[in-house]
Write an enzyme that holds these catalytic residues in place. Structure first.
Site, PDB file in Angstrom:
ATOM      1  N   GLY A  12       0.808  -1.221   0.000  1.00 55.34           N
ATOM      2  CA  GLY A  12       0.000   0.000   0.000  1.00 55.34           C
ATOM      3  C   GLY A  12       0.833   1.260   0.000  1.00 55.34           C
ATOM      4  N   TYR A  13       0.253   2.319   0.570  1.00 55.19           N
ATOM      5  CA  TYR A  13       0.891   3.644   0.560  1.00 55.19           C
ATOM      6  C   TYR A  13       2.160   3.668   1.403  1.00 55.19           C
ATOM      7  CZ  TYR A  13      -2.937   5.683  -2.016  1.00 55.19           C
ATOM      8  OH  TYR A  13      -3.825   5.980  -3.006  1.00 55.19           O
ATOM      9  N   VAL A  14       2.247   2.773   2.398  1.00 55.12           N
ATOM     10  CA  VAL A  14       3.457   2.717   3.215  1.00 55.12           C
ATOM     11  C   VAL A  14       4.423   1.679   2.652  1.00 55.12           C
ATOM     12  CG1 VAL A  14       4.385   2.172   5.494  1.00 55.12           C
ATOM     13  CG2 VAL A  14       2.319   3.556   5.301  1.00 55.12           C
ATOM     14  N   VAL A  91       0.444  -3.793   6.673  1.00 52.81           N
ATOM     15  CA  VAL A  91      -0.950  -3.955   6.256  1.00 52.81           C
ATOM     16  C   VAL A  91      -1.802  -2.877   6.923  1.00 52.81           C
ATOM     17  CG1 VAL A  91      -0.650  -6.430   5.921  1.00 52.81           C
ATOM     18  CG2 VAL A  91      -1.511  -5.585   8.103  1.00 52.81           C
ATOM     19  N   THR A  93      -4.568  -0.970   9.131  1.00 51.24           N
ATOM     20  CA  THR A  93      -5.089  -1.122  10.491  1.00 51.24           C
ATOM     21  C   THR A  93      -6.204  -0.096  10.697  1.00 51.24           C
ATOM     22  OG1 THR A  93      -3.323   0.364  11.207  1.00 51.24           O
ATOM     23  CG2 THR A  93      -2.961  -1.979  11.546  1.00 51.24           C
ATOM     24  N   ALA A 165       5.226  11.321   4.849  1.00 50.23           N
ATOM     25  CA  ALA A 165       3.924  11.921   4.561  1.00 50.23           C
ATOM     26  C   ALA A 165       3.628  11.676   3.089  1.00 50.23           C
ATOM     27  CB  ALA A 165       3.949  13.417   4.861  1.00 50.23           C
ATOM     28  N   ASN A 225       2.047  11.971  15.429  1.00 51.41           N
ATOM     29  CA  ASN A 225       0.861  12.306  14.645  1.00 51.41           C
ATOM     30  C   ASN A 225      -0.127  13.136  15.459  1.00 51.41           C
ATOM     31  OD1 ASN A 225       1.610  11.338  12.190  1.00 51.41           O
ATOM     32  ND2 ASN A 225       0.617   9.355  12.415  1.00 51.41           N
ATOM     33  N   CYS A 277      -3.982   8.544   8.733  1.00 55.97           N
ATOM     34  CA  CYS A 277      -3.262   8.419  10.004  1.00 55.97           C
ATOM     35  C   CYS A 277      -3.782   9.261  11.154  1.00 55.97           C
ATOM     36  CB  CYS A 277      -1.792   8.757   9.795  1.00 55.97           C
ATOM     37  SG  CYS A 277      -0.894   7.397   9.056  1.00 55.97           S
ATOM     38  N   ARG A 347      -8.439   8.784   1.665  1.00 53.94           N
ATOM     39  CA  ARG A 347      -8.932   8.315   2.962  1.00 53.94           C
ATOM     40  C   ARG A 347      -9.135   9.488   3.928  1.00 53.94           C
ATOM     41  NH1 ARG A 347      -4.729   3.491   3.986  1.00 53.94           N
ATOM     42  NH2 ARG A 347      -3.423   4.939   2.805  1.00 53.94           N
TER      43      ARG A 347
END
Ligand code: UDX
Ligand code: ADP
Length: 463
Positions: A12-14, A91, A93, A165, A225, A277, A347
């Site tokens: 994914g994005y991370v 993954v 969360t 980010a 965060n 996040c 998101r």
């Protein structure tokens, strides 16, 4: 242990950008990114590197550099786990939508599935790295599953939270402010930490690599965060006061940001923060605090979310009020749907909630975002379950061309700060709109004077 094989669960994005940069900077390490989502893996493997599933400036170039050399994307999760010495868990969360902790706690079912799969497949000792943002003490749960269901092999669990980010992921990964690695105090734990330190040491200077115990590392991510989000809610709270008193929030932000103790970053008033996040992590923090009976701590942080929800609602209310208290049947154009510029991620984007409010008021929403598809816009609205998907489809239309999106509109709302919006021919847009032509700048990116001179009724946040 010299690391030569890494596996990352979650493309994914991370996971995607992080592993691409590790592979680029460590040609001697084979990096395999696995995911259950076949469509996503196929997109990562697309011959045309511009079709990779995540839009991030500079990412396609990094992937092009390493893919097929020492960077691989695959759906064969078992094989990649079995071969790797280090397994990153990246993954999703999401916040729980059911049961105990609903709406607050992180749903760890995907993490648990990964842990069970790693335990089942592993025949040699492994280092397991938490990359996803997780509630404090998740490492303990992962360790318990691995030790109780494994094949008798040793696992070391490290926490290595990601601070990138979106929109600046590649530069953040290449030049991180710090790398944080939390691990066990035992000899084996310290050795595992050192193995990971060496991986990052290929391009990050050692003085930027912090090592801590696992809990400090996990909690630092949530704290970072929470502090960043708190700054935005703080300046957004001031934005309303500025609107009432005649102060200008941009001027206030500049004045306070020049105080070196405060600093200039994350003081941009907006329609509200989004992203996967901030809200999730703060809710997590609130849930953890409550579970220890720390109600004052929980209430303190929850206020950051309450303020953010209020800011989004305030924006939609302002649109309705300004348009003579009704938007029923009116075309309102959203410029931007992503939660920030330079990403295709939506998101928790403020746009979703503002659109939802305006559809409740029977508005017709037109959307233009350079990187977000109509399918995604509808999926985001349907996810809220406010109304039927048919009704959402009747209420929202996406456009490929911004000028078409704005044509005939009663009002335009800027929801994302895409640079391109500042370069539009605003006279042309004005000429094509209903009059009076209203413009609500939820990101304070446009030139108020110029727009007012054209004839727009222009309203920004906090002035
Ligand atoms: C955040 C953290 O910055 C990052 O360190 C962590 O790893 C993941 O969460 P991200 O959500 O990708 O990153 O983007 P960020 O730049 O933090 O922006 C979050 C939201 O705040 C966006 O909606 C953005 O538009 C908004 N924002 C940011 C403001 O409204 N004002 C600001 O001054 C800064
Ligand atoms: P993030 O922003 O944290 O990277 P994403 O939702 O973009 O989150 O990515 C998480 C990815 O993890 C998704 O592509 C999802 O399919 C994948 N994933 C979740 N659970 C598993 C699993 N058990 N095995 C493999 N991949 C998984």
């Amino acid at each position: 242990m010299k690391i030569t094989k890494i596996c990352c669960i979650g493309a994914g994005y991370v996971g995607g950008p992080t592993m691409a940069v590790i592979a680029q900077k460590c040609p001697h390490i084979q990096v395999t990114v696995v995911d259950l989502n076949e469509e996503r893996i196929a997109a990562w493997n697309d011959k045309d590197v511009n079709n990779i599933p995540i839009y991030e400036p500079g990412l396609a170039e990094v992937v092009a550099d390493a893919r097929g050399r020492n960077l691989f994307f695959s759906t064969d999760v078992d094989k990649a786990i079995a071969e790797a010495q280090v397994i990153f868990i990246s993954v999703n969360t999401p916040t729980k939508t059911y049961g105990k902790g609903k709406g607050m706690a992180a749903d760890l079912k995907f993490i648990e599935l990964c842990a069970r799969q790693i335990a089942r497949v592993s025949k040699e000792d492994k280092i397991v790295v938490e990359k996803s943002t997780l509630p404090v003490r998740t490492a303990e749960a992962i360790k318990s599953i691995l030790d109780h269901t494994g094949n008798g092999v040793q696992f070391q669990i490290l926490s290595n939270p990601e601070f990138l980010a979106e929109g600046t992921a590649v530069t953040d990964l290449l030049n991180p402010d710090r790398i944080l690695i939390g691990g066990d105090a035992s000899d084996e734990g310290q050795k595992a930490i050192q193995s990971l330190v060496e991986v990052y040491g290929n391009w990050v200077s050692k003085d930027k690599i912090l090592t801590t115990n696992v809990w400090s590392s996990e909690l630092s991510k949530l704290t970072a965060n929470a502090f960043l989000a708190q700054r935005i809610s703080s300046i957004n709270a001031m934005s309303e006061l500025c609107e009432k008193t005649g102060a200008d929030v941009n001027e206030v932000a500049k004045a306070i940001g020049m105080d070196s103790r405060i600093g200039a970053k994350f003081l941009k008033a907006s329609v509200g923060f989004g992203g996967s996040c901030f809200q999730k992590d703060i809710l997590n923090l609130v849930y953890i605090a409550k579970s220890y009976g720390l109600n004052e701590v929980a209430d303190y942080w929850e206020q950051v979310i309450i303020m953010n929800d209020y800011q989004k609602r305030r924006f939609s209310n302002k649109i309705v009020q300004t348009l003579y208290n009704t938007v029923s049947g009116k075309k309102i154009t959203f410029l931007g749907w992503a939660f920030k510029k330079d990403t295709n991620d939506t998101r928790e984007s403020a746009a979703i909630y503002v659109a939802d409010d305006l559809i409740n008021e029977q508005a017709q929403i037109a959307v233009f975002d350079p990187k977000v598809s109509q399918k995604k816009v509808l999926a985001d609205l349907n996810y809220l379950e406010t109304r039927s998907s048919d009704k959402n489809e009747d209420s929202v239309t996406s456009f490929e061309d911004p000028y078409q999106a704005c044509k005939g509109a009663h009002a335009i709302a800027i929801l994302t700060e895409w640079d391109a919006f500042t370069e539009y021919n605003w006279q042309k847009i004005y000429d094509s709109m209903q009059k009076p032509a209203f413009l609500f700048d939820g990101r304070n990116i446009l030139n108020a004077q110029e727009l007012r001179a054209i004839g727009f009724v222009y309203q920004a946040i906090g002035s």
